[in-house]
Scaffold this motif. Structure first.
Motif, PDB file in Angstrom:
ATOM      1  N   SER A  60      -9.534  -7.897   6.710  1.00 31.72           N
ATOM      2  CA  SER A  60      -8.309  -7.137   6.411  1.00 31.72           C
ATOM      3  C   SER A  60      -7.133  -7.583   7.257  1.00 31.72           C
ATOM      4  CB  SER A  60      -8.524  -5.643   6.679  1.00 31.72           C
ATOM      5  OG  SER A  60      -9.469  -5.144   5.801  1.00 31.72           O
TER       6      SER A  60
ATOM      7  N   GLY B 184      -5.621  -9.879   5.146  1.00 33.03           N
ATOM      8  CA  GLY B 184      -5.687  -9.576   3.717  1.00 33.03           C
ATOM      9  C   GLY B 184      -4.319  -9.514   3.039  1.00 33.03           C
ATOM     10  N   ILE B 185      -4.252  -9.960   1.795  1.00 36.21           N
ATOM     11  CA  ILE B 185      -2.996  -9.935   1.032  1.00 36.21           C
ATOM     12  C   ILE B 185      -3.176  -8.986  -0.147  1.00 36.21           C
ATOM     13  CG2 ILE B 185      -1.320 -11.298  -0.275  1.00 36.21           C
ATOM     14  CD1 ILE B 185      -2.277 -13.763   1.328  1.00 36.21           C
ATOM     15  N   GLY B 186      -2.504  -7.842  -0.085  1.00 38.93           N
ATOM     16  CA  GLY B 186      -2.621  -6.842  -1.136  1.00 38.93           C
ATOM     17  C   GLY B 186      -1.557  -6.987  -2.198  1.00 38.93           C
TER      18      GLY B 186
ATOM     19  N   ASP C 174      -1.210  -0.577  -1.097  1.00 38.96           N
ATOM     20  CA  ASP C 174      -2.632  -0.918  -1.283  1.00 38.96           C
ATOM     21  C   ASP C 174      -3.388  -1.035   0.042  1.00 38.96           C
ATOM     22  OD1 ASP C 174      -4.970  -1.722  -2.819  1.00 38.96           O
ATOM     23  OD2 ASP C 174      -4.722  -3.566  -1.658  1.00 38.96           O
TER      24      ASP C 174
ATOM     25  N   TYR D  65      -7.039  -5.168  -1.966  1.00 36.80           N
ATOM     26  CA  TYR D  65      -6.888  -6.499  -1.371  1.00 36.80           C
ATOM     27  C   TYR D  65      -8.247  -7.101  -1.008  1.00 36.80           C
ATOM     28  CZ  TYR D  65      -7.924  -4.329   3.054  1.00 36.80           C
ATOM     29  OH  TYR D  65      -8.577  -3.653   4.046  1.00 36.80           O
TER      30      TYR D  65
ATOM     31  N   HIS E 251      -6.262 -14.364   1.616  1.00 35.11           N
ATOM     32  CA  HIS E 251      -6.026 -14.158   3.048  1.00 35.11           C
ATOM     33  C   HIS E 251      -4.908 -15.061   3.559  1.00 35.11           C
ATOM     34  CE1 HIS E 251     -10.373 -12.946   2.701  1.00 35.11           C
ATOM     35  NE2 HIS E 251      -9.862 -11.915   3.342  1.00 35.11           N
TER      36      HIS E 251
ATOM     37  N   THR F 138       0.040  -6.650   4.490  1.00 34.88           N
ATOM     38  CA  THR F 138       0.961  -6.332   3.393  1.00 34.88           C
ATOM     39  C   THR F 138       1.181  -4.834   3.219  1.00 34.88           C
ATOM     40  OG1 THR F 138      -1.013  -6.618   2.024  1.00 34.88           O
ATOM     41  CG2 THR F 138       0.600  -8.405   1.987  1.00 34.88           C
TER      42      THR F 138
END
Ligand code: ASP
Length: 335
Positions: A16, A19-21, A26, A30, A36, A129
């Protein structure tokens, strides 16, 4: 950048914290999407780090930590041992990791990296994000601790939410809260605090890093250890089925200080009779599991106060040294 600054190497693995949501609201999807940031992109979000450390970085893997296991543990231990080998100019190493299995990776490294320098593992509960992400702060804290003269000799440390934990004791206790990492009742070690200080109040006593006999260099796999959980009325059928897989070891999870449904315990005893080391653990989230004369006679081992997932890590490593019962039990009292 000044040569006088501590040098920290950061290893990214995904999770996380990278992580790219799909949008700022969000906090969940993601993870399934699986995109990522690279570790360099994560570091670029926190230019303040350059004011206190000189940082290099690499991506070891880029996955959610649900996909991390023995292969990645061995690669990480190997890489960190090489990075921090005698003569290394580095002050310390930081690792970014998903929170799901962060506690297992950290404990594995705690037992296998051969250094007195700081090694710090961090993650995040909210991706970069999302609104109010903890990714940037946790990354900065991890580098700050890896750069701290106070963080050496403590074994592998974890940091989230400004709290520094010993890898042996830390566990993810809440599904979503940023203060999810808890020290199994024993107290965390210190803070990475708002005045930019890294402050410790206690140190781990159990052996770790250079004081363990675990040498995993050159290994490409680890012994197979399964965990089987029990519950009211468990009849041992699942345990018997797992026994047929001929694992190298078993951790069985019971109640309180080490009690089990009778039929489940009989199945566990059949595994011991098959020559499989069986460690008794508990579904209580803190406290010791103790042996009794009867269980000792049956050949069971006890996990001391390790959570089942930590007991599994230790048994996997202990089995690389010996299958002898007394040595295995001693390992659970020493590490
Ligand atoms: N899915 C994430 C992981 O890689 C969860 C997290 O990092 O919090 O473990």
């Amino acid at each position: 950048m000044s040569a006088a600054k501590p040098q920290v190497h950061v290893i990214g693995t995904g999770g996380s914290i990278a992580g790219i949501g799909p949008d700022r609201l969000d906090y969940m999807l993601y993870s399934e999407i699986g995109d990522h940031l690279t570790i360099q992109q994560s570091l670029d979000r926190v230019p303040e780090i350059a004011s206190f450390a000189s940082v290099t970085s690499e991506d070891l893997v880029s996955v959610g930590s649900t996909a991390i296991g023995a292969t990645e543990w061995l690669a990480l231990a190997d890489r960190i041992n090489n990075l921090l080998a005698d003569g290394s100019p580095l002050t310390g190493v930081a690792v970014t990791h998903g929170t799901a299995t962060l506690e297992e990776t950290s404990y594995f490294l705690h037992l296998t990296v051969k250094t007195g320098k700081p090694v710090v593992v961090t993650g995040a509960m909210r991706p970069p994000t999302a609104i109010s992400t903890d990714a940037d702060l946790n990354l900065m804290d991890a580098v700050r601790i890896a750069a701290s003269p106070h963080a050496g000799g403590m074994g592998v440390l974890t940091v989230l939410n400004n709290e520094i934990h010993s890898a042996r004791d830390v566990s993810k206790a809440n599904t979503f809260r940023v203060e999810t990492f808890r020290p199994n009742e024993l107290g965390f070690l210190g803070y990475a605090d708002s005045d930019h200080q890294v402050v410790f109040y206690r140190a781990p006593l159990r052996k770790h890093t250079t004081a363990t006999p675990f040498d995993v260099a050159g290994r490409d796999s680890l012994p197979r250890v399964e965990i089987v959980y029990s519950y009211a009325g468990a009849d041992g059928a699942v345990l018997d089925a797992v026994r047929q897989l001929r694992p190298d070891g078993l951790v069985v999870v019971g109640f309180g200080g080490g009690t089990f449904p009778p039929a489940f315990l009989s199945a566990a005893a059949r595994a011991v009779d098959d020559g499989i080391p069986v460690v008794l653990a508990s579904r209580s989230t803190a406290g010791r599991v103790v042996n009794t004369p009867r269980k000792e006679e049956q050949g069971f081992l006890v996990c001391d106060n390790l959570l089942p997932q930590k007991a599994r890590v230790l048994l996997m490593l202990a089995l690389t040294v010996s299958r002898e019962r007394e040595w295995l039990q001693e390992a659970f009292l020493e590490f």
